[in-house]
Design an enzyme around this catalytic site. Structure first.
Site, PDB file in Angstrom:
ATOM      1  N   CYS A 129       0.825  -1.204   0.000  1.00  0.00           N
ATOM      2  CA  CYS A 129       0.000   0.000   0.000  1.00  0.00           C
ATOM      3  C   CYS A 129       0.859   1.254   0.000  1.00  0.00           C
ATOM      4  CB  CYS A 129      -0.948   0.014   1.195  1.00  0.00           C
ATOM      5  SG  CYS A 129      -0.093   0.069   2.782  1.00  0.00           S
ATOM      6  N   CYS A 176      -2.615  -2.973   8.538  1.00  0.00           N
ATOM      7  CA  CYS A 176      -2.263  -1.656   9.093  1.00  0.00           C
ATOM      8  C   CYS A 176      -1.842  -1.819  10.556  1.00  0.00           C
ATOM      9  CB  CYS A 176      -3.433  -0.699   8.984  1.00  0.00           C
ATOM     10  SG  CYS A 176      -4.317  -0.792   7.396  1.00  0.00           S
TER      11      CYS A 176
HETATM   12 FE1  FES Z   1      -1.598   0.369   4.236  1.00  0.00          FE
HETATM   13 FE2  FES Z   1      -3.424   0.862   5.974  1.00  0.00          FE
HETATM   14  S1  FES Z   1      -3.722   0.596   3.851  1.00  0.00           S
HETATM   15  S2  FES Z   1      -1.324   0.705   6.324  1.00  0.00           S
END
Ligand code: FES
Length: 146
Positions: A34, A103
């Site tokens: 991400c 996360c």
């Molecule tokens: Fe990557 Fe939350 S989407 S840390």
């Protein structure tokens, strides 16, 4: 996506945001998928985490989990902080959607990376190994796969 009230609270009003100028432990971790990055600063004295602050360049759940993680380790011993799991962070936040579990993994790793940094500065062996290759550490955690 439905977030718990606790998550919304820590997202909109995160605790312990910022830097500690004279930190003696700094850890940074990122998730390659991400692209989010979390940096954790600590002031450790006599084995106790006297102060902890964070900066998170990432999603709302990353902010909420780092906020909660700092609350959970503040004033604790290094050993206690090392035992903090992402699961405990999620529980303290009263749950996270599955796709956001990674996360919370970042939050656990940021704490460990900071403590590793502290050990290194003391000339000791790092204990968790997280900071060594944080890029490879994230795949395979639940919630991180499509
Ligand atoms: Fe990557 Fe939350 S989407 S840390």
């Amino acid at each position: 996506m439905i977030y718990s009230e606790k998550v919304m609270d820590h997202f909109t009003n995160p605790r312990n945001v910022g830097e500690i100028p004279d930190a003696n432990a700094v850890g940074e971790v990122g998730n390659a998928k991400c692209g989010d990055i979390m940096r954790m600063y600590m002031k450790i004295e006599d084995n106790i985490i006297k102060d902890v602050k964070f900066k998170t360049f990432g999603c709302g759940a990353a902010i909420a989990t780092s906020s909660m993680a700092t609350e959970l380790v503040k004033g604790k011993t290094i050993d206690e902080a090392l035992k903090l799991t992402n699961k405990a962070v999620v529980e303290a936040l009263e749950g996270l959607p599955d796709v956001k579990i990674h996360c919370s993994v970042l939050a656990e790793e940021a704490i460990k990376a900071a403590i590793d940094d502290y050990y290194k500065r003391q000339g000791l062996e790092p204990v968790s190994g997280i900071s060594e290759n944080s890029d490879h550490h994230h795949d395979g955690h639940s919630g991180d796969e499509e």
